[in-house]
Design an enzyme around this catalytic site. Structure first.
Site, mmCIF file in Angstrom:
data_model
loop_
_atom_site.group_PDB
_atom_site.id
_atom_site.type_symbol
_atom_site.label_atom_id
_atom_site.label_comp_id
_atom_site.label_asym_id
_atom_site.label_seq_id
_atom_site.Cartn_x
_atom_site.Cartn_y
_atom_site.Cartn_z
ATOM 1 N N ALA A 32 8.781 7.299 9.346
ATOM 2 C CA ALA A 32 9.801 6.799 10.217
ATOM 3 C C ALA A 32 8.305 6.876 11.957
ATOM 4 C CB ALA A 32 10.086 8.603 10.488
ATOM 5 N N LEU A 33 8.181 5.851 11.500
ATOM 6 C CA LEU A 33 7.347 5.269 12.057
ATOM 7 C C LEU A 33 7.140 5.529 13.734
ATOM 8 C CD1 LEU A 33 5.519 2.838 10.037
ATOM 9 C CD2 LEU A 33 5.636 4.939 9.959
ATOM 10 N N HIS A 34 6.437 5.280 14.328
ATOM 11 C CA HIS A 34 6.632 5.093 16.347
ATOM 12 C C HIS A 34 5.074 4.602 16.556
ATOM 13 C CE1 HIS A 34 3.995 7.987 16.136
ATOM 14 N NE2 HIS A 34 4.858 9.246 15.498
ATOM 15 N N HIS A 37 1.730 5.514 15.294
ATOM 16 C CA HIS A 37 1.427 4.565 14.317
ATOM 17 C C HIS A 37 0.787 3.305 13.744
ATOM 18 C CE1 HIS A 37 4.364 7.999 12.283
ATOM 19 N NE2 HIS A 37 3.421 7.960 12.174
ATOM 20 N N GLY A 147 -4.593 9.923 13.888
ATOM 21 C CA GLY A 147 -4.190 10.136 14.863
ATOM 22 C C GLY A 147 -4.735 11.181 14.954
ATOM 23 N N ARG A 187 8.650 13.754 14.045
ATOM 24 C CA ARG A 187 9.768 14.519 14.049
ATOM 25 C C ARG A 187 10.373 14.615 15.592
ATOM 26 N NH1 ARG A 187 8.799 19.356 9.986
ATOM 27 N NH2 ARG A 187 6.603 18.727 9.528
#
Ligand code: PAF
Length: 279
Positions: A32-34, A37, A147, A187
């Site tokens: 669920a990369l953003h 990331h 992170g 999330r």
């Protein structure tokens, strides 16, 4: 970019790179990369010759089964996003591949493992240490990128690396925020639009707290932060603490000669969000 799902194939691919004298950078993720990331991957690309990104929703770090089931799984769009980064290997193993048998190891982290996230998510950090130590063993990276949003997790990883004497350099990377300040997190995708709008109050309050620090005692500031967030009907603070950045012990006075970090966990509907700020 190569998608690899087995440890045997991964080890073979990494061996080739290492034999050619290349520096291997590693970004462990649960998918669920953003943009947060992608920043880790880009940082790894600047410092390393080969970047490996793992995508694995690790069951042992969820202390709540509903949370594990709800966790977003978006391998296809993750792969699309990674195409525009320096990532060369995506490692997306199955749970059976990572845990052919139950991992019964119990790590001891002392205070850093028992406060804040450790208190409210019992077992969580043990699961993180289990999976990250296994992934380090599979990838054998020179450097690994994490992170700072997961500030306590970073302390746990550093401790685990020390305890197991793993030869890897841990590189902390700054928090990446949405334009309204909300810390990026996989999330966030689970928030209803109205929750998403209200969630911005979390970081806004932390930034205000940074400014108000001089006006209040430590205790007064803690009360102000929790009071401000909890007046919003979409938000409920689980914990807010101001700790030193080494031992993660609560500070009681601004006079203490330690680096101070304010850490928070807030429930927004069914989604639990964390954030932190250096004070
Ligand atoms: O921060 C995360 O996404 C996870 O805790 C990690 C480090 C990938 C381990 O599953």
């Amino acid at each position: 970019m190569n998608l690899i799902c087995t440890i045997a194939e991964l080890e073979q691919a990494i061996d080739i790179q290492k034999q050619a004298g290349r520096i291997v950078g590693f970004v462990p993720t649960m998918g669920a990369l953003h943009q947060g990331h992608l920043m880790l991957v880009n940082n790894a690309g600047e410092e390393c010759d080969v970047v490996v990104v793992s995508i694995f929703v690790n069951p042992t770090q969820f202390n709540n089964n509903e949370d594990l089931q709800r966790y977003p799984r978006t391998l296809e769009s993750d792969m699309r996003l990674l195409k525009s980064t320096p990532c060369s290997i995506v490692f997306a193993p199955s749970a059976e591949e990572v845990y052919p048998e139950e991992d019964t190891r119990v790590f001891q982290f002392g205070n850093i493992g028992s406060v804040m996230e450790g208190k409210y998510r019992p077992g969580h950090f043990n699961g993180v240490a289990q999976v990250v130590s296994k992934l380090f063993d599979m990838v054998k990276p020179h450097k690994a990128y994490f992170g700072l949003k997961d500030f306590q997790q970073l302390a746990i990883i550093n401790s685990m690396v020390d305890q197991l004497k793993i030869p890897v350099e841990i590189i902390p990377c700054p928090i990446v925020r949405e334009s309204d300040g909300l810390a990026m997190s996989s999330r966030n995708a689970l928030l209803e639009p109205i929750e998403r709008d209200n969630a911005a109050l979390i970081s806004k309050t932390l930034f205000e707290a940074q400014k108000k620090k001089k006006m209040y005692s430590v205790n007064e500031l803690k009360k102000w932060v929790v009071g401000t967030i909890d007046t919003n009907s979409f938000l409920k603070t689980e914990y807010f603490d101001i700790v030193d950045d080494r031992e993660l012990k609560s500070i009681t006075s601004w006079e203490q000669k330690v680096n101070k970090v304010a850490c928070i966990a807030v429930h927004c509907g069914k989604v639990r969000l964390i954030d932190n700020i250096i004070l």
